[in-house]
Design a protein around this motif. Structure first.
Motif, short mmCIF file in Angstrom:
data_model
loop_
_atom_site.label_atom_id
_atom_site.label_comp_id
_atom_site.label_asym_id
_atom_site.label_seq_id
_atom_site.Cartn_x
_atom_site.Cartn_y
_atom_site.Cartn_z
N GLN A 36 14.47 -4.47 -2.49
CA GLN A 36 15.37 -4.12 -1.40
C GLN A 36 14.61 -3.30 -0.38
N THR A 37 14.80 -3.61 0.89
CA THR A 37 14.03 -2.97 1.97
C THR A 37 14.97 -2.52 3.08
N THR A 38 14.63 -1.40 3.70
CA THR A 38 15.39 -0.93 4.86
C THR A 38 14.51 -0.97 6.10
N ASN A 39 15.15 -1.10 7.26
CA ASN A 39 14.43 -1.15 8.53
C ASN A 39 14.57 0.20 9.23
N PHE A 40 14.16 0.26 10.49
CA PHE A 40 14.27 1.50 11.26
C PHE A 40 15.73 1.97 11.28
N GLY A 41 15.94 3.24 10.94
CA GLY A 41 17.26 3.84 11.01
C GLY A 41 18.26 3.35 9.98
N GLU A 42 17.84 2.50 9.07
CA GLU A 42 18.77 1.96 8.06
C GLU A 42 18.72 2.76 6.77
N LYS A 43 19.82 2.71 6.05
CA LYS A 43 19.90 3.24 4.69
C LYS A 43 20.59 2.19 3.83
N SER A 44 20.27 2.17 2.57
CA SER A 44 20.95 1.24 1.66
C SER A 44 20.91 1.81 0.25
N SER A 45 21.65 1.20 -0.64
CA SER A 45 21.67 1.65 -2.03
C SER A 45 21.74 0.44 -2.94
N LEU A 46 21.32 0.63 -4.17
CA LEU A 46 21.44 -0.42 -5.17
C LEU A 46 21.60 0.21 -6.54
N VAL A 47 22.22 -0.54 -7.45
CA VAL A 47 22.43 -0.10 -8.82
C VAL A 47 21.46 -0.85 -9.71
N LEU A 48 20.69 -0.13 -10.51
CA LEU A 48 19.73 -0.72 -11.43
C LEU A 48 20.44 -1.25 -12.67
N PRO A 49 19.77 -2.08 -13.46
CA PRO A 49 20.43 -2.71 -14.62
C PRO A 49 21.07 -1.74 -15.61
N ASP A 50 20.55 -0.51 -15.70
CA ASP A 50 21.11 0.47 -16.65
C ASP A 50 22.19 1.34 -16.03
N GLY A 51 22.54 1.07 -14.78
CA GLY A 51 23.56 1.87 -14.10
C GLY A 51 22.98 2.99 -13.26
N SER A 52 21.67 3.21 -13.33
CA SER A 52 21.03 4.20 -12.46
C SER A 52 21.16 3.74 -11.00
N GLU A 53 21.17 4.70 -10.08
CA GLU A 53 21.36 4.38 -8.66
C GLU A 53 20.15 4.79 -7.83
N VAL A 54 19.86 3.98 -6.81
CA VAL A 54 18.78 4.27 -5.88
C VAL A 54 19.35 4.22 -4.46
N PHE A 55 19.06 5.26 -3.67
CA PHE A 55 19.50 5.32 -2.29
C PHE A 55 18.24 5.34 -1.41
N LEU A 56 18.07 4.32 -0.57
CA LEU A 56 16.87 4.17 0.24
C LEU A 56 17.06 4.76 1.63
N ASN A 57 16.07 5.53 2.08
CA ASN A 57 16.06 6.02 3.45
C ASN A 57 15.42 4.96 4.35
#
Length: 302
Positions: A101-122
């Protein structure tokens, strides 16, 4: 009667160790098993991890040619078998289960990993992991900045171009840019490894940064990174890294003129208004800014 051991489905189950005990025992007693093992052993002699069909066929040919010279029917069979095994191995090589998963200029995104852990991308960041390997290795490859909420379980490993972070279960932020590596631990405990040797243990509300190979630690008070709510905060950070952050948020570039890029900035800027962000950052630093065009800004010392 059709040879069950020549069936691609059977070979795939064998290669992925999914045969039943009975099926495996019967197969290992067969002449076919000996020939398939010889093929696999030939494949294992390849000295490169990159899958190369021509090199693979050559290895197979060299490994079995001696055995089959006196038996042309066996020679024909072994090449059919080799083709079948090659097909299955090719599927294993190219059936890439990586999730990115990739973000561009000024974007944010999030995803849930297979174990339920969360990642929030700047902004201007990417994260990648292998879904198929997750049960045996919880590993994430990060470029840029991300906030992690990790579920308890086996070791959790984050790999970046600047360093590595190892964790069991916690909330923390990782920012990896050129000549810059920063980890902030909000809860729990993480181990930070730089250059595969220097280790630093961070506990709750501790932060550690390496800029141009110089490390520094400090305490924090917040429970999560401010960029999640649209504001980026810095603590005694070289202005060149603040400029890089603004570039990622607003898709602009800077001509830095005669400013000292290593002077330190402590403060924050808002992501919603570039004019306000520029005033907030550069006015206290006594740096003037001028828009050459929509996406290019010149900085000068006042």
């Amino acid at each position: 009667m059709k040879n069950m051991y020549g069936d691609n489905n059977f070979l795939a189950k064998w290669l992925s160790d999914e045969l039943t005990i009975e099926e495996k025992a019967m197969f290992e007693k067969s002449e076919d098993y000996r020939k398939y093992v010889k093929i696999i052993n030939c494949v294992d002699t390849l000295d490169t991890p990159t899958y190369n069909k021509e090199k693979l066929f050559l290895a197979i040919q060299q490994g079995i040619e001696k055995e089959t010279k006196s038996d042309r029917s066996s020679f024909k069979w072994i090449y059919s078998a080799a083709a079948a095994v090659l097909l299955i191995i090719g599927l294993f090589f190219f059936l890439d289960t990586s999730v990115k998963q990739t973000t561009n200029f000024g974007e944010k995104s999030s995803l849930v990993l297979p174990d339920g852990s969360e990642v929030f991308l700047n902004a201007k960041s990417s994260v990648k992991f292998k879904k198929s390997d997750w049960n045996t290795e919880r590993k994430v490859v990060l470029t840029g900045e991300a906030f992690f909420k990790v579920k308890k379980g086996s070791d959790f490993w984050i790999e970046t171009p600047s360093g590595e972070v190892f964790v069991l279960g916690t909330h923390f932020n990782v920012n990896s840019r050129k000549n810059f590596f920063e980890v902030v631990c909000y809860t729990g405990k993480v181990k930070v490894v730089v250059d595969n040797q220097k280790e630093t243990i961070l506990t709750r509300q501790k932060a550690y940064r390496v800029v141009d190979a110089i490390g520094k630690g400090w305490d924090i008070k917040k429970s999560e990174p401010s960029w999640l709510s649209g504001e980026t905060t810095f603590t005694e950070t070289p202005i060149k890294l603040v400029i890089q952050s603004i570039e990622n948020q607003f898709d602009v570039s800077f001509e830095k003129g005669n400013i000292d890029e290593n002077q330190l900035f402590t403060g924050s800027y808002n992501h919603n208004d570039i004019e306000l962000a520029l005033k907030t950052v550069f006015a206290p630093m006594e740096i003037s800014y001028h828009f050459k065009n929509k996406n290019s800004i010149t900085l000068t010392r006042e």
